[in-house]
Write an enzyme that holds these catalytic residues in place. Structure first.
Site, PDB file in Angstrom:
ATOM      1  N   ASP A  95       0.820  -1.219   0.000  1.00  0.00           N
ATOM      2  CA  ASP A  95       0.000   0.000   0.000  1.00  0.00           C
ATOM      3  C   ASP A  95       0.853   1.268   0.000  1.00  0.00           C
ATOM      4  O   ASP A  95       2.039   1.238   0.335  1.00  0.00           O
ATOM      5  CB  ASP A  95      -0.874   0.058   1.266  1.00  0.00           C
ATOM      6  CG  ASP A  95      -2.009  -0.941   1.214  1.00  0.00           C
ATOM      7  OD1 ASP A  95      -2.039  -1.786   0.283  1.00  0.00           O
ATOM      8  OD2 ASP A  95      -2.861  -0.895   2.126  1.00  0.00           O
ATOM      9  N   ASP A  96       0.182   2.385  -0.304  1.00  0.00           N
ATOM     10  CA  ASP A  96       0.683   3.770  -0.135  1.00  0.00           C
ATOM     11  C   ASP A  96       1.716   4.213  -1.171  1.00  0.00           C
ATOM     12  O   ASP A  96       2.156   5.354  -1.139  1.00  0.00           O
ATOM     13  CB  ASP A  96       1.277   4.017   1.267  1.00  0.00           C
ATOM     14  CG  ASP A  96       0.253   3.842   2.377  1.00  0.00           C
ATOM     15  OD1 ASP A  96      -0.915   3.567   2.052  1.00  0.00           O
ATOM     16  OD2 ASP A  96       0.629   3.966   3.560  1.00  0.00           O
ATOM     17  N   TYR A 141      -6.777   2.699   5.947  1.00  0.00           N
ATOM     18  CA  TYR A 141      -7.030   2.209   7.324  1.00  0.00           C
ATOM     19  C   TYR A 141      -8.097   1.108   7.352  1.00  0.00           C
ATOM     20  O   TYR A 141      -8.572   0.725   8.414  1.00  0.00           O
ATOM     21  CB  TYR A 141      -7.469   3.352   8.267  1.00  0.00           C
ATOM     22  CG  TYR A 141      -6.671   4.609   8.099  1.00  0.00           C
ATOM     23  CD1 TYR A 141      -5.358   4.678   8.556  1.00  0.00           C
ATOM     24  CD2 TYR A 141      -7.213   5.713   7.448  1.00  0.00           C
ATOM     25  CE1 TYR A 141      -4.607   5.836   8.371  1.00  0.00           C
ATOM     26  CE2 TYR A 141      -6.468   6.867   7.256  1.00  0.00           C
ATOM     27  CZ  TYR A 141      -5.164   6.927   7.726  1.00  0.00           C
ATOM     28  OH  TYR A 141      -4.424   8.060   7.525  1.00  0.00           O
ATOM     29  N   HIS A 198      -5.246   9.510   0.814  1.00  0.00           N
ATOM     30  CA  HIS A 198      -5.212   8.710   2.031  1.00  0.00           C
ATOM     31  C   HIS A 198      -6.035   9.260   3.205  1.00  0.00           C
ATOM     32  O   HIS A 198      -5.609   9.207   4.363  1.00  0.00           O
ATOM     33  CB  HIS A 198      -3.758   8.490   2.490  1.00  0.00           C
ATOM     34  CG  HIS A 198      -3.550   7.158   3.167  1.00  0.00           C
ATOM     35  ND1 HIS A 198      -3.777   6.971   4.519  1.00  0.00           N
ATOM     36  CD2 HIS A 198      -3.165   5.952   2.691  1.00  0.00           C
ATOM     37  CE1 HIS A 198      -3.512   5.708   4.843  1.00  0.00           C
ATOM     38  NE2 HIS A 198      -3.152   5.078   3.743  1.00  0.00           N
ATOM     39  N   HIS A 235      -6.143   3.118  -3.787  1.00  0.00           N
ATOM     40  CA  HIS A 235      -5.992   3.329  -2.335  1.00  0.00           C
ATOM     41  C   HIS A 235      -6.363   4.775  -1.975  1.00  0.00           C
ATOM     42  O   HIS A 235      -5.831   5.331  -1.013  1.00  0.00           O
ATOM     43  CB  HIS A 235      -4.544   3.010  -1.937  1.00  0.00           C
ATOM     44  CG  HIS A 235      -4.332   2.844  -0.450  1.00  0.00           C
ATOM     45  ND1 HIS A 235      -5.210   2.181   0.374  1.00  0.00           N
ATOM     46  CD2 HIS A 235      -3.316   3.265   0.363  1.00  0.00           C
ATOM     47  CE1 HIS A 235      -4.752   2.205   1.622  1.00  0.00           C
ATOM     48  NE2 HIS A 235      -3.609   2.867   1.640  1.00  0.00           N
ATOM     49  N   HIS A 271       3.771  -2.316   3.053  1.00  0.00           N
ATOM     50  CA  HIS A 271       3.827  -0.979   2.460  1.00  0.00           C
ATOM     51  C   HIS A 271       5.150  -0.824   1.717  1.00  0.00           C
ATOM     52  O   HIS A 271       6.210  -0.965   2.334  1.00  0.00           O
ATOM     53  CB  HIS A 271       3.705   0.104   3.545  1.00  0.00           C
ATOM     54  CG  HIS A 271       2.389   0.075   4.264  1.00  0.00           C
ATOM     55  ND1 HIS A 271       2.133  -0.794   5.293  1.00  0.00           N
ATOM     56  CD2 HIS A 271       1.260   0.796   4.071  1.00  0.00           C
ATOM     57  CE1 HIS A 271       0.885  -0.601   5.723  1.00  0.00           C
ATOM     58  NE2 HIS A 271       0.340   0.351   4.990  1.00  0.00           N
TER      59      HIS A 271
HETATM   60 ZN    ZN Z   1      -2.503   3.111   3.399  1.00  0.00          ZN
END
Ligand code: ZN
Length: 490
Positions: A303-304, A394, A357, A353, A447
């Protein structure tokens, strides 16, 4: 006949000595010339000065009466004028709330002024021109007042003019409550309301067999003022020629149901004015689907990203013939388009995603939509492939989030193994957590913005492959997914 000037000239003779009769008549002559000149100048000024238009009808022919209206707290002030040229009846609403009375009287007085101008120009018809201005109250609570001014002016043309002005006022401040303010101060919501208004207008026009190509006439600007019809309906009682600029078209009232806009009405102002349905919190989220068709498969998810470490990660995955899934942030996509393309070409999944965020469960429908839709477009233009998988930041969801995911064709991919790699930036710990908790069908959360997580990846893959696991993408693990559904495997 006695000369009235005589005593004065005598007096002058006393004080100013030695004045001959010749100088006296000479002086009187001059005074007469000056007086004549002044009178001519005054006359010229009088004829050349333009008279103000509101003096065309002398105020003396206007009669005023005051009565209580049928609406609580509102009096009516009637102004009437009757002459051979015009018949005017104006009913002003008097609320004694300065802001409101100023807004309504300004509009009425302007219309009346225009009418008087037409009356002054005159008409070839023998009948007098008629003007009727009145008002209607559709909503009158302690806090708010919805009011429509109706103006009818008949100049004996083809169609009498039928205009309206309407507002909802805050009775405490006297200010106009605009639709934008009512809809959580959102431009997107007003656009949506305009779309609903267009639909409603078309239905009504079709029922009256009138042309329905009115899309561009209904803009956010013209629906900025509204009236509350009842606590479930807000309306726009447009006058003649506003929605259909066709001669002879009838006035049309457009209505919007509060329920249709409820996502944008979850604010104290709207709730004080209308019956706003609560967001459907009681509805359980969609059931979590646990697939089991892929034998001893696990899915690594990152992720991210993408980040500076992502190219190295792609090399590692390639080396082990492992597939993974990347849930990327829309804001990072455009600068990394080539990298995203490489992910797709290597057989990895690219999922949504969000753009920046946020906790989507705390946002309204339009903001959630923006976060997801903009990211979808960014991914699509980078990879040529529209995502079907999303991971809400989250893992935070709500019925509104699910509805938006569904509308964009996205399913919600959660995880079954949390490596907590953001907390422990230690590759060995991250590897141990991933491997120690993995069961067939697991979805592992990592991540790729942390170097330690990228460095942990060879350890995770080697260990799992030795145990007979296949590292697959989420779409291989789950097969075809259903939009709006939550998936949390293993
Ligand atoms: Zn995230």
């Amino acid at each position: 006949m006695s000369n009235p000037r005589k005593p004065k000239t005598l007096h002058l003779q006393k004080t100013q000595v030695k004045r001959t009769p010749q100088t006296q008549s000479f002086r009187i002559g001059w005074i007469a010339i000056i007086l004549l000149f002044i009178s001519v100048a005054v006359c010229i000024w009088w004829f050349l000065t333009p008279r103000k238009t509101n003096q065309i009808t002398a105020p003396s022919d206007e009669k005023y009466t005051f009565t209580d209206s049928k609406y609580a707290g509102i009096k009516s002030k009637f102004a009437t004028r009757r002459s051979a040229k015009e018949i005017t009846v104006i009913e002003y609403p008097i609320t004694n709330i300065p802001g409101i009375d100023k807004t309504t009287s300004t509009v009425i007085d302007q219309a009346d002024k225009d009418f008087r101008r037409s009356v002054a120009i005159g008409s070839s018809f023998l009948e007098p021109m008629t003007q009727t201005i009145g008002y209607q109250v559709s909503y009158n609570s302690d806090k708010f007042l919805s009011l429509t001014i109706q103006i009818q002016q008949d100049f004996h043309g083809a169609h009498p003019m039928a205009a309206t002005h309407f507002w909802t006022f805050n009775k405490t401040s006297g200010e106009i409550v605009t639709l934008k303010k009512l809809l959580s101060d959102s431009d997107k919501a007003v656009e949506k309301a305009a779309a609903f208004a267009r639909e409603n207008a078309k239905e009504k026009l079709a029922a009256h067999r009138q042309p329905t190509d009115i899309d561009e006439n209904i803009t956010p600007e013209i629906i900025m003022n509204f009236v509350v019809q009842d606590k479930q309906t807000i309306s726009f009682p447009f006058g003649r020629g506003i929605i259909t600029p066709i001669a002879g078209s009838e006035p049309i009232t457009i209505s919007l149901k509060v329920g249709a806009l409820k996502d944008y009405l979850q604010n104290p102002l709207a709730k004080a004015m209308l019956d706003v349905p609560e967001p459907p919190k009681h509805i359980a989220p969609p059931p979590v689907v646990v697939p089991g068709s892929c034998h001893k498969c696990v899915a690594l998810t990152y992720d991210d990203g993408p980040s500076a470490y992502t190219p190295e990660l792609l090399d590692i995955l390639n080396r082990y013939q492992a597939k993974a899934s990347f849930f990327v942030l829309g804001s990072k996509v455009s600068s990394q388009a080539a990298l995203l393309k490489r992910m797709v070409q290597s057989g990895h999944d690219v999922g949504n995603h969000s753009w920046s965020h946020p906790d989507l469960s705390r946002l309204g429908a339009s903001a959630i939509h923006e976060q997801l839709a903009n990211t979808n477009s960014a991914i699509t233009s980078a990879t040529g492939k529209t995502p079907t998988l999303a991971r809400p930041p989250y893992g935070a969801t709500s019925p509104t989030v699910f509805a938006q995911l569904q509308s964009l064709g996205l399913s919600s991919i959660h995880w079954s193994v949390d490596t907590r790699d953001w907390a422990d930036r230690n590759s060995q710990i991250v590897c141990n957590r991933a491997v120690g908790n993995t069961r067939p069908g697991a979805i592992i959360l990592l991540h790729d913005i942390h170097k330690t997580s990228v460095d942990a990846t060879p350890c995770i893959i080697e260990t799992l492959q030795k145990q007979g696991y296949r590292l697959v993408s989420v779409s291989s693990l789950l097969g075809t997914t259903t939009p709006g559904q939550v998936y949390c495997a293993g």
